[in-house]
Design a protein around this motif. Structure first.
Motif, mmCIF file in Angstrom:
data_model
loop_
_atom_site.group_PDB
_atom_site.id
_atom_site.type_symbol
_atom_site.label_atom_id
_atom_site.label_comp_id
_atom_site.label_asym_id
_atom_site.label_seq_id
_atom_site.Cartn_x
_atom_site.Cartn_y
_atom_site.Cartn_z
ATOM 1 N N VAL A 86 7.961 -15.981 -21.552
ATOM 2 C CA VAL A 86 8.414 -17.239 -21.443
ATOM 3 C C VAL A 86 8.890 -17.480 -22.594
ATOM 4 C CG1 VAL A 86 7.718 -19.438 -21.298
ATOM 5 C CG2 VAL A 86 6.853 -18.378 -19.643
ATOM 6 N N SER A 87 8.514 -17.700 -23.630
ATOM 7 C CA SER A 87 9.397 -17.535 -24.875
ATOM 8 C C SER A 87 9.845 -16.606 -25.240
ATOM 9 C CB SER A 87 8.407 -17.615 -25.942
ATOM 10 O OG SER A 87 7.713 -17.806 -26.028
ATOM 11 N N GLY A 88 10.323 -15.243 -24.397
ATOM 12 C CA GLY A 88 11.971 -14.777 -24.587
ATOM 13 C C GLY A 88 13.136 -14.861 -23.667
ATOM 14 N N VAL A 89 12.287 -15.995 -22.150
ATOM 15 C CA VAL A 89 13.472 -15.788 -21.305
ATOM 16 C C VAL A 89 13.751 -17.362 -21.751
ATOM 17 C CG1 VAL A 89 14.085 -16.421 -18.607
ATOM 18 C CG2 VAL A 89 12.621 -14.568 -19.477
ATOM 19 N N TYR A 90 12.952 -18.320 -21.832
ATOM 20 C CA TYR A 90 13.224 -19.662 -21.982
ATOM 21 C C TYR A 90 13.349 -20.555 -23.575
ATOM 22 C CZ TYR A 90 13.283 -20.427 -16.337
ATOM 23 O OH TYR A 90 14.145 -20.105 -14.790
ATOM 24 N N ALA A 91 12.645 -19.687 -24.174
ATOM 25 C CA ALA A 91 12.144 -20.026 -25.272
ATOM 26 C C ALA A 91 11.546 -21.257 -25.182
ATOM 27 C CB ALA A 91 13.226 -20.624 -26.579
ATOM 28 N N GLY A 92 10.375 -21.758 -24.378
ATOM 29 C CA GLY A 92 10.204 -22.396 -23.448
ATOM 30 C C GLY A 92 8.489 -22.952 -23.755
ATOM 31 N N ASP A 93 7.817 -24.136 -23.235
ATOM 32 C CA ASP A 93 6.651 -24.221 -23.561
ATOM 33 C C ASP A 93 5.966 -24.342 -21.775
ATOM 34 O OD1 ASP A 93 3.616 -25.552 -23.787
ATOM 35 O OD2 ASP A 93 3.944 -26.899 -24.569
ATOM 36 N N GLY A 126 34.147 -33.414 -3.647
ATOM 37 C CA GLY A 126 35.281 -33.181 -4.168
ATOM 38 C C GLY A 126 34.744 -32.719 -5.680
ATOM 39 N N VAL A 127 33.771 -32.989 -6.294
ATOM 40 C CA VAL A 127 33.252 -32.714 -7.294
ATOM 41 C C VAL A 127 31.984 -31.558 -7.654
ATOM 42 C CG1 VAL A 127 31.667 -33.843 -9.984
ATOM 43 C CG2 VAL A 127 33.960 -34.783 -8.626
ATOM 44 N N TYR A 128 31.250 -31.372 -8.344
ATOM 45 C CA TYR A 128 30.455 -30.419 -8.379
ATOM 46 C C TYR A 128 29.942 -29.188 -9.438
ATOM 47 C CZ TYR A 128 32.422 -28.885 -3.809
ATOM 48 O OH TYR A 128 33.061 -29.105 -2.168
ATOM 49 N N LEU A 129 28.702 -29.450 -10.278
ATOM 50 C CA LEU A 129 27.971 -28.921 -11.077
ATOM 51 C C LEU A 129 27.482 -27.060 -11.064
ATOM 52 C CD1 LEU A 129 26.053 -31.799 -12.161
ATOM 53 C CD2 LEU A 129 27.519 -32.208 -12.286
ATOM 54 N N CYS A 130 27.556 -26.662 -12.236
ATOM 55 C CA CYS A 130 27.903 -24.924 -11.832
ATOM 56 C C CYS A 130 27.458 -25.003 -13.108
ATOM 57 C CB CYS A 130 28.807 -24.374 -11.543
ATOM 58 S SG CYS A 130 28.728 -22.751 -11.263
ATOM 59 N N SER A 131 25.954 -25.080 -14.009
ATOM 60 C CA SER A 131 25.444 -24.539 -14.922
ATOM 61 C C SER A 131 24.524 -23.650 -14.933
ATOM 62 C CB SER A 131 25.608 -25.467 -15.589
ATOM 63 O OG SER A 131 24.959 -25.422 -17.190
ATOM 64 N N ASN A 132 24.148 -23.902 -16.121
ATOM 65 C CA ASN A 132 22.844 -22.853 -16.095
ATOM 66 C C ASN A 132 21.010 -23.875 -15.912
ATOM 67 O OD1 ASN A 132 22.874 -23.772 -18.993
ATOM 68 N ND2 ASN A 132 22.127 -21.490 -19.869
ATOM 69 N N TYR A 133 21.354 -25.257 -16.005
ATOM 70 C CA TYR A 133 20.477 -26.018 -15.165
ATOM 71 C C TYR A 133 20.145 -25.721 -14.371
ATOM 72 C CZ TYR A 133 23.745 -29.198 -14.630
ATOM 73 O OH TYR A 133 25.022 -29.783 -14.553
ATOM 74 N N VAL A 134 20.907 -25.271 -13.450
ATOM 75 C CA VAL A 134 20.565 -25.014 -12.154
ATOM 76 C C VAL A 134 20.164 -23.419 -11.337
ATOM 77 C CG1 VAL A 134 21.108 -25.232 -9.718
ATOM 78 C CG2 VAL A 134 22.148 -27.533 -11.401
ATOM 79 N N GLY A 144 18.674 -20.698 -12.187
ATOM 80 C CA GLY A 144 18.792 -19.729 -14.019
ATOM 81 C C GLY A 144 19.233 -19.477 -14.657
ATOM 82 N N VAL A 145 18.947 -19.093 -15.594
ATOM 83 C CA VAL A 145 19.612 -19.267 -16.632
ATOM 84 C C VAL A 145 20.225 -17.957 -17.115
ATOM 85 C CG1 VAL A 145 17.696 -20.596 -17.933
ATOM 86 C CG2 VAL A 145 17.382 -18.608 -18.353
ATOM 87 N N ALA A 146 19.917 -16.884 -16.549
ATOM 88 C CA ALA A 146 20.434 -14.992 -16.509
ATOM 89 C C ALA A 146 21.639 -15.083 -16.425
ATOM 90 C CB ALA A 146 19.430 -14.594 -16.267
ATOM 91 N N LEU A 147 22.055 -14.124 -16.867
ATOM 92 C CA LEU A 147 23.643 -13.924 -16.794
ATOM 93 C C LEU A 147 24.220 -13.360 -15.048
ATOM 94 C CD1 LEU A 147 25.073 -12.125 -19.773
ATOM 95 C CD2 LEU A 147 25.128 -14.234 -19.364
#
Length: 486
Positions: free
Chosen positions: A170-177, A445-453, A455-458
């Motif tokens: 979890v620390s390695g992927v998200y730096a998360g708690d 016509g408005v779309y969101l496309c970012s890594n908060y949806v 998965g965060v990997a490339l």
């Protein structure tokens, strides 16, 4: 003012993948008018490849898992011969009780591993077989029956697996708690397996049976094997730069979006601050690939409900520290991907990638490059330190784990403090996404496309970009059909 089909805000890997997919699918008879606007002076977003003095290093993502979409994209933009892969047999390590312990990657390795005690292995085995207590308790009720990563893995595989394997991951992927991250959001596939089979092992078998048959592999795309990590000879920046080169003048740098307005004819006017002064663009569709906190500000006047949900995402501070040491300063030859450190081991650093061991030609002969990450959701104080203090913290940790006694100060290649690094998939994640989806219905016509949806990997970013491109394409086709029928 020329009317665009699609305006994409942000030239990170998500936005560029989306633009590439739209551009590729458009036909000469029906070309799409696309613009990608990037606020920075370069493309790539968090991808930050640097070269100096014979060293090559990354200050954002370090590598990628070769997903089908990412591999196809790399080939499409002419990078097939530039692909490189680390040996998948290289071990990963966890620093536990003052020793580097290899992470067990197979059942026989798990049996022989010294990372877990015999009772810990038995507990994990029984849990994997399905001998698991139901999720229950007052705390869970307060969380609307949503388990944290810590609760889920302790229940299924026991405390030792949670502390010594899951927590450092979890620390390695998200730096998360792990006591804040949602298990269903951050470990979606694993959580679904548990729901499907009652236990992780049965769930894995059932998932494999239900998995749809894969399409025949593209013979032009290099074959890869599970566990491999990839990059490019000139680093990860090669991918966004190659995509941008194909898009040409459709990509605008140093264009900062300041306002987004909706028109009466269901198009959008975007106002940009640019090196050439204020610019206005009108588009049928707009895709925002910006971080949640940026998108929240842009959408506040148009859709407060969506803005509120976006503001709830947290991004902890993480510092990437790239240090180089003469090989003679390192304890033996480092052979492996790197090491992660569970909390509670007296080490502040989250983990270290053995960069010059992972890929060839990343350091001059006789040197070892180590890329360490420090901070994250469990160490917010890291943002209060200056670069010299952060280097001292990391060097001290490396001296305890990888270096010989009393080695001199390292060659400092980089200290990049990402004030808002990785979005956290914390409890309530799916509720936030549902609130966003509800609100966006009022902004066709408005779309969101970012890594908060999603998965965060490339690889997740590329897949998400392709998926959004299909949605945008379908919307534009439907609008065109509606116009013709009027």
């Amino acid at each position: 003012m020329e009317l665009l089909d699609t305006l994409i805000v942000g030239a990170g890997i998500s936005g560029l993948s989306l633009a590439h997919a739209l551009h590729k699918e458009a036909t000469s008879a029906s070309p799409l008018k696309i613009l990608v606007a990037e606020s920075q002076g370069r493309v790539g977003g968090n991808i930050t490849t640097v070269t100096a003095d014979g060293f090559l290093w990354e200050e954002g993502p370090n590598s990628f898992s070769p997903t089908p979409e990412l591999m196809k994209l790399a080939v499409d933009v002419g990078l097939k011969q530039e692909l490189i892969f680390a040996d998948r047999k290289l071990p990963r390590y966890v620093y536990w009780q003052k020793k580097l312990q290899p992470v067990p990657m197979t059942p026989p390795a798990m049996i022989q591993s010294q990372l877990l005690s015999f009772p810990g292995k038995l507990r994990a085995l029984f849990g994997a077989l399905g001998f698991v207590a139901p999720a229950m308790g007052a705390g869970l009720s307060q969380q609307r029956d949503e388990e944290t990563v810590s609760q889920f893995f302790r229940r299924h595989l026991g405390t030792e697996v949670m502390q010594r394997l899951v927590e450092p991951f979890v620390s390695g992927v998200y730096a998360g708690d792990p006591q804040q991250l949602s298990a269903a959001a951050a470990f979606g596939r694993v959580a679904k397996m548990a729901d499907l089979g009652g236990g992780l092992m049965a769930g894995a078998l059932l998932s494999a049976r239900k998995r749809p048959k894969q399409m025949p592999a593209d013979p032009n795309v290099p074959k890869t094997r599970p566990g491999e990590l990839g990059s490019f000879k000139q680093g990860l920046k090669a991918l966004p730069e190659a995509i941008a080169a194909q898009l040409g003048d459709r990509v605008k740098l140093n264009w900062h979006l300041t306002r987004l307005d909706r028109t009466e004819r269901e198009t959008y006017i975007a106002v940009f601050s640019t090196p050439n002064g204020q610019q206005e663009v009108e588009a049928r569709t707009v895709v925002l690939t910006t971080p949640a906190y940026v998108t929240a500000g842009l959408l506040q006047p148009l859709q407060p409900e969506v803005s509120s949900a976006l503001q709830a995402f947290t991004y902890p501070t993480v510092a990437c520290v790239v240090l180089a040491y003469p090989q003679s300063d390192v304890k033996g030859k480092l052979v492996g991907f790197g090491n992660l450190i569970p909390r509670g081991q007296g080490i502040r650093t989250l983990g270290t990638i053995w960069t010059s061991s992972l890929f060839a030609d990343r350091a001059p002969a006789g040197w070892q490059t180590l890329s360490s990450y420090i901070g994250g959701a469990t160490d917010s104080e890291i943002g209060n330190l200056d670069s010299e203090q952060i280097v001292r913290e990391v060097h001290r940790d490396l001296s305890r784990i990888l270096l010989k006694p009393d080695v001199p100060q390292p060659k400092v290649l980089a200290v990049n403090v990402w004030k808002r690094a990785i979005p956290q998939y914390n409890l309530g994640h799916f509720d936030r996404l549902q609130q966003i989806d509800r609100g966006l219905k009022s902004l066709p016509g408005v779309y969101l496309c970012s890594n908060y949806v999603g998965g965060v990997a490339l690889g997740d970013c590329v897949r998400r970009g392709f998926d959004r491109a299909r949605e945008v394409g379908e919307y534009l086709q439907n609008k065109q059909s509606d116009t013709r029928s009027e």
